[in-house]
Each structure stands twice: as structure tokens, then as C-alpha cells.
Design an enzyme around this catalytic site. Structure first.
Site, PDB file in Angstrom:
ATOM      1  N   ARG A 174       0.852  -1.199   0.000  1.00  0.00           N
ATOM      2  CA  ARG A 174       0.000   0.000   0.000  1.00  0.00           C
ATOM      3  C   ARG A 174       0.882   1.241   0.000  1.00  0.00           C
ATOM      4  O   ARG A 174       1.104   1.828  -1.043  1.00  0.00           O
ATOM      5  CB  ARG A 174      -0.934  -0.055   1.213  1.00  0.00           C
ATOM      6  CG  ARG A 174      -2.069   0.910   1.183  1.00  0.00           C
ATOM      7  CD  ARG A 174      -3.164   0.559   2.174  1.00  0.00           C
ATOM      8  NE  ARG A 174      -2.767   0.605   3.581  1.00  0.00           N
ATOM      9  CZ  ARG A 174      -3.605   0.389   4.599  1.00  0.00           C
ATOM     10  NH1 ARG A 174      -4.859   0.084   4.374  1.00  0.00           N
ATOM     11  NH2 ARG A 174      -3.177   0.453   5.845  1.00  0.00           N
ATOM     12  N   CYS A 192     -36.577   2.251   1.967  1.00  0.00           N
ATOM     13  CA  CYS A 192     -36.613   3.550   1.284  1.00  0.00           C
ATOM     14  C   CYS A 192     -35.425   4.401   1.744  1.00  0.00           C
ATOM     15  O   CYS A 192     -34.642   3.975   2.577  1.00  0.00           O
ATOM     16  CB  CYS A 192     -37.901   4.297   1.614  1.00  0.00           C
ATOM     17  SG  CYS A 192     -39.394   3.313   1.504  1.00  0.00           S
ATOM     18  N   MET A 193     -35.323   5.612   1.212  1.00  0.00           N
ATOM     19  CA  MET A 193     -34.207   6.484   1.596  1.00  0.00           C
ATOM     20  C   MET A 193     -34.258   6.833   3.081  1.00  0.00           C
ATOM     21  O   MET A 193     -33.233   6.864   3.758  1.00  0.00           O
ATOM     22  CB  MET A 193     -34.212   7.768   0.756  1.00  0.00           C
ATOM     23  CG  MET A 193     -32.969   8.614   0.989  1.00  0.00           C
ATOM     24  SD  MET A 193     -32.995  10.206   0.160  1.00  0.00           S
ATOM     25  CE  MET A 193     -32.812   9.732  -1.539  1.00  0.00           C
ATOM     26  N   ASP A 194     -35.463   7.070   3.585  1.00  0.00           N
ATOM     27  CA  ASP A 194     -35.597   7.550   4.960  1.00  0.00           C
ATOM     28  C   ASP A 194     -36.486   6.684   5.845  1.00  0.00           C
ATOM     29  O   ASP A 194     -36.648   6.979   7.024  1.00  0.00           O
ATOM     30  CB  ASP A 194     -36.216   8.964   4.956  1.00  0.00           C
ATOM     31  CG  ASP A 194     -35.650   9.813   3.844  1.00  0.00           C
ATOM     32  OD1 ASP A 194     -34.444  10.099   3.899  1.00  0.00           O
ATOM     33  OD2 ASP A 194     -36.403  10.151   2.909  1.00  0.00           O
ATOM     34  N   ARG A 254      -1.311  -0.758  17.617  1.00  0.00           N
ATOM     35  CA  ARG A 254      -2.394   0.124  17.154  1.00  0.00           C
ATOM     36  C   ARG A 254      -3.720  -0.633  17.213  1.00  0.00           C
ATOM     37  O   ARG A 254      -3.980  -1.534  16.415  1.00  0.00           O
ATOM     38  CB  ARG A 254      -2.108   0.586  15.717  1.00  0.00           C
ATOM     39  CG  ARG A 254      -0.753   1.273  15.556  1.00  0.00           C
ATOM     40  CD  ARG A 254      -0.563   1.817  14.158  1.00  0.00           C
ATOM     41  NE  ARG A 254      -0.666   0.810  13.110  1.00  0.00           N
ATOM     42  CZ  ARG A 254       0.350   0.089  12.636  1.00  0.00           C
ATOM     43  NH1 ARG A 254       1.576   0.259  13.117  1.00  0.00           N
ATOM     44  NH2 ARG A 254       0.157  -0.799  11.693  1.00  0.00           N
ATOM     45  N   TYR A 300     -41.945   0.674  -2.255  1.00  0.00           N
ATOM     46  CA  TYR A 300     -41.625   0.888  -3.668  1.00  0.00           C
ATOM     47  C   TYR A 300     -41.649  -0.431  -4.435  1.00  0.00           C
ATOM     48  O   TYR A 300     -41.154  -1.450  -3.943  1.00  0.00           O
ATOM     49  CB  TYR A 300     -40.224   1.501  -3.804  1.00  0.00           C
ATOM     50  CG  TYR A 300     -40.171   2.980  -3.498  1.00  0.00           C
ATOM     51  CD1 TYR A 300     -40.868   3.899  -4.275  1.00  0.00           C
ATOM     52  CD2 TYR A 300     -39.395   3.454  -2.443  1.00  0.00           C
ATOM     53  CE1 TYR A 300     -40.802   5.260  -3.993  1.00  0.00           C
ATOM     54  CE2 TYR A 300     -39.317   4.811  -2.154  1.00  0.00           C
ATOM     55  CZ  TYR A 300     -40.034   5.712  -2.936  1.00  0.00           C
ATOM     56  OH  TYR A 300     -39.963   7.051  -2.656  1.00  0.00           O
TER      57      TYR A 300
HETATM   58  C1  LIG Z   1      -6.859   1.034  10.381  1.00  0.00           C
HETATM   59  C2  LIG Z   1      -5.458   0.756  10.744  1.00  0.00           C
HETATM   60  C3  LIG Z   1      -5.151   0.108  11.943  1.00  0.00           C
HETATM   61  C4  LIG Z   1      -6.201  -0.494  12.860  1.00  0.00           C
HETATM   62  O1  LIG Z   1      -6.517  -1.789  12.384  1.00  0.00           O
HETATM   63  P1  LIG Z   1      -7.608  -2.690  13.141  1.00  0.00           P
HETATM   64  O2  LIG Z   1      -7.641  -3.940  12.341  1.00  0.00           O
HETATM   65  O3  LIG Z   1      -8.883  -1.938  13.059  1.00  0.00           O
HETATM   66  O4  LIG Z   1      -7.130  -2.869  14.534  1.00  0.00           O
HETATM   67  C5  LIG Z   1      -3.822  -0.018  12.292  1.00  0.00           C
HETATM   68  N1  LIG Z   1      -2.861   0.444  11.476  1.00  0.00           N
HETATM   69  C6  LIG Z   1      -3.109   1.047  10.298  1.00  0.00           C
HETATM   70  C7  LIG Z   1      -1.985   1.521   9.457  1.00  0.00           C
HETATM   71  C8  LIG Z   1      -4.420   1.206   9.880  1.00  0.00           C
HETATM   72  O5  LIG Z   1      -4.669   1.795   8.708  1.00  0.00           O
END
Ligand SMILES: *Cc1c(COP(=O)(O)O)cnc(C)c1O
Length: 384
Positions: free
Chosen positions: A138, A313-315, A221, A267
Site C-alpha cells: 500500500r 426507502c431512503m428515509d 495500534r 416501492y
Molecule cells: C486502520 C489501521 C489500523 C487499525 O486496524 P484494526 O484492524 O482496526 O485494529 C492499524 N494500522 C493502520 C496503518 C491502519 O490503517
């Protein structure tokens, strides 16, 4: 109690105690030196960025992470003062803006550094984390040469401070560990090429944080599982603690009527009563993220599962009721009602997607009601 109000009979309930518990439970497992990044991109996966970030900090996180500079600035504007990392790309022209807001940026291109240093002449230094592409394909540096080039370009100039380095795993949530191990090895190898290794090294998302202590380095993270959701169905049995879902979606019956055999609903007039039946109308639709593919799915009313009738529907959405029910009766689309529970995963399965997408797609037209200690502590109406 927050000042915001809303006037529609549809809302999302965000349980802050559950977010607190999910974060605190991971923090308890981690060694002391490991920094917990709370990933609150995309409005905290639909849960509310500042509320989720603050809750995570109080539960032991020390850094927030978002995808975009705009999201980081939004946190600052809402009064968030802890460190914030932008995980995605940002423009070099905006480096000074990031410095001004004390926002940490992700870098991996020498050209970016060269351009940014022109823009930073008058500004405070900007904090940077270098991204390594160890196999996600990425963003990030891929080779030792690229890493060294970027590192030296950063270190040559005092307007940059290289605080961290990180990578991201593509398969941490899959049972097969082969590709994960390859990525980890390649990250470890690239780390060897630093002239001076930055103080913060992080690699793990939720899945890796739960399954691979060898990939903690000194930061993890936590994203999806902070909200009580498993990164995949495949690893549900490997979770180190039971997660608690934080997101519920509720609405109320705003119209109830009995229709005769042969009468139609919605609809396309696709739904036809086979016998006299009770139909309820809900004030939620595809513009809220309650998409048309959910046609035929179940919702909870009076503690029982009932079916959506006809096209969404939309709403508005119509449902088949077991019997007459009073106007204002609460209907649960996601979450618990009595002994029944509709999990985010159930909706994800229904839509053949992942739980991440479900909470993210709930639009800002749905007000968020924050619950803590059984009380409403804040209401956010995304419309004003
Ligand atoms: C979104 C993201 C995370 C979090 O990932 P989870 O699977 O939601 O814990 C960690 N690092 C990066 C670079 C992300 O883009």
C-alpha cells in the site's frame, strides 16, 4: 450531558464503558513499555472520534491515530491534546500546518521530505513516523536503500523529528501464519538498516496485538477491537478476553397499521400481505446507512425477531409486526433487546462484508448518544 439535541426517532447508542473496557483489557496484557495507539479514523469507525479518543486515553492509550490530516485537525479542534498520528499520506505543503497543530505525519518518500523542508522554513519542527511496506503493498519504503535515503534526508534537516517507524500486516487476522511471519521478518530486517532507530517502533493492528506478542515492539495500534469487534470471524476463538460491542442502533415505530390480504408495501409494491397483518414504519433508511440490501433482514421489537417488509426507502423502512404495538415502541436494529441480540457481525454476514464496514457506513444523519455508567453523558447530532 452534552447540549446537542435531536428530533428524530432514530439514534445510535455508543457504550463508552465498553470502549474503556476493551482498551483497558489490552493494556493490562501489554508489557509496561508498549505504547497503545487508539485508532480513531473514520470518526472512530462510526463511534465518534473525540469521545472514543478520550475514553481510550483514560483507559491507558497514549496516542490517537487517524487516516487523514483533516481527521487529526478535527480532533485538535474538539480539544484533544494528546499525541495524534496520521497513518495515511498527507501533502508536503501541509507539513507546517501539522507542526502548528502538533500532529505527527507518516512519511516514506524522499521527494516528500525535499518538498516539505521548503515549506517548513519558518515553522516549528514536525514529528514524523516512517512507514515500511513489509508486504501490504500500500504505502511505505520497501528497500534498505529507500529507508536510508529517507532517513538521511530527515536527519539532515532540523525541521524534522523522526519519532517512529511502523509497518502494517495484511493477514494478521487469518489462521495461516505464513505471510504474517514473512512480513515480520522483512520488517525486522529493514529495521537493521537505520543509522539510528527511532524511539517508537510499531506494527500490530488489533489482530496482531492479540495473537503475536513478538510483533509488539514498543507500540500497538488498536482499531476494530477497541469497539468490541473481532478483526475476523476466523480468530474469534483466539481472543485473549471477551470483547464488548459498543455500537447499538435503535429506532421507534412511527406508524402502525393493519393491512388486508393482498395489500402491498413499499416501492415496487413488492411485498404483499398473504393474510391480514400488522405493519410498522421505522424512520430509518438507506441515506442513514441502513442500506437496501438489508431487505428481508430481521430487527428486534418487543424482544422478538421480525422481518423487514418490502424495499428499504431512503428515509423509512417497513416491518412486519407480530400484532398491534403502540406508536413509539422501541425497535433495535443492532444491539440487545431483552434476550435477543443482533450483533454487528450478523449484519456484516447478511451483507457479505466485514464488521468494520457496518459501523463506518452509519451516516452522520444518525445522532450518537453516549452512555457511561448507565447514563446519557453526551448527545451528538451530526447535522448541526
Ligand atoms: C486502520 C489501521 C489500523 C487499525 O486496524 P484494526 O484492524 O482496526 O485494529 C492499524 N494500522 C493502520 C496503518 C491502519 O490503517
Amino acid at each position: 450531558m452534552g447540549a446537542q439535541q435531536f428530533y428524530r426517532d432514530t439514534w445510535a447508542e455508543i457504550n463508552l464503558d465498553n470502549i474503556y473496557y476493551n482498551v483497558e483489557s489490552l493494556k493490562k496484557i501489554l508489557p509496561e513499555k508498549v505504547v497503545l495507539f487508539a485508532v480513531v479514523k473514520a470518526n472512530a469507525y462510526g463511534h465518534g472520534d473525540i469521545q472514543a479518543a478520550r475514553t481510550a486515553i483514560s483507559a491507558g492509550a497514549s496516542y490517537a491515530a487517524v487516516a487523514l490530516l483533516d481527521e487529526a485537525i478535527a480532533l485538535r479542534k474538539k480539544g484533544f491534546t494528546e499525541p495524534v498520528l496520521v497513518l495515511g499520506t498527507s501533502r508536503p505543503e501541509n507539513a507546517a500546518l501539522a507542526a502548528e497543530y502538533d500532529i505527527t505525519l507518516t512519511v516514506f518518500q524522499k521527494e516528500w521530505i525535499d518538498k516539505a523542508k521548503e515549506c517548513l522554513k519558518e515553522s516549528k519542527p514536525v514529528k514524523l513516523h516512517m512507514k515500511v511496506d513489509s508486504g501490504m503493498g500500500r504505502i511505505g519504503v520497501k528497500t534498505k536503500e529507500e529507508l536510508k535515503d529517507v532517513e538521511s534526508a530527515i536527519r539532515e534537516n532540523s525541521c524534522f523529528y523522526l519519532e517512529g517507524v511502523f509497518t502494517h500486516f495484511a493477514t494478521a487476522d487469518e489462521s495461516d501464519k505464513t505471510y504474517f511471519n514473512q512480513q515480520l521478518a522483512s520488517f525486522n530486517e529493514l529495521l537493521e538498516s537505520f543509522e539510528q532507530r527511532p524511539e517508537l517502533v510499531h506494527a500490530s493492528n488489533s489482530a496482531a496485538s492479540f495473537r503475536y506478542p513478538e510483533s509488539y515492539f514498543n507500540g500497538v495500534r488498536l482499531g476494530i477491537s477497541m469497539y468490541g469487534l473481532s478483526p475476523s470471524r476466523e480468530i474469534e476463538t483466539e481472543l485473549p478476553y471477551p470483547l464488548k460491542e459498543a455500537f447499538s442502533l435503535r429506532t421507534r415505530l412511527v406508524h402502525v397499521k393493519e393491512i388486508k390480504s393482498g395489500e402491498k408495501v413499499g416501492y415496487g409494491a413488492t411485498y404483499e400481505a398473504k393474510a391480514p397483518e400488522w405493519i410498522g414504519t421505522l424512520p430509518i433508511g438507506y441515506a442513514d446507512g441502513w442500506i437496501r440490501k438489508l431487505r428481508g433482514k430481521e430487527v428486534l421489537v418487543d424482544g422478538k425477531r421480525v422481518q423487514i417488509a418490502g424495499r428499504i426507502c431512503m428515509d423509512q423502512t417497513m416491518i412486519k409486526l407480530p400484532n398491534h404495538l403502540p406508536l413509539g415502541t422501541e425497535v433495535t436494529l443492532i444491539g440487545r433487546q431483552g434476550n435477543e441480540f443482533i450483533s454487528v457481525n450478523e449484519i456484516a454476514d447478511e451483507l457479505e462484508t466485514i464488521n468494520y464496514e457496518i459501523t463506518c457506513m452509519m451516516s452522520n444523519r444518525i445522532p450518537r448518544v453516549y452512555i457511561q455508567g448507565g447514563q446519557i453523558v453526551e448527545v451528538v447530532n451530526g447535522l448541526f
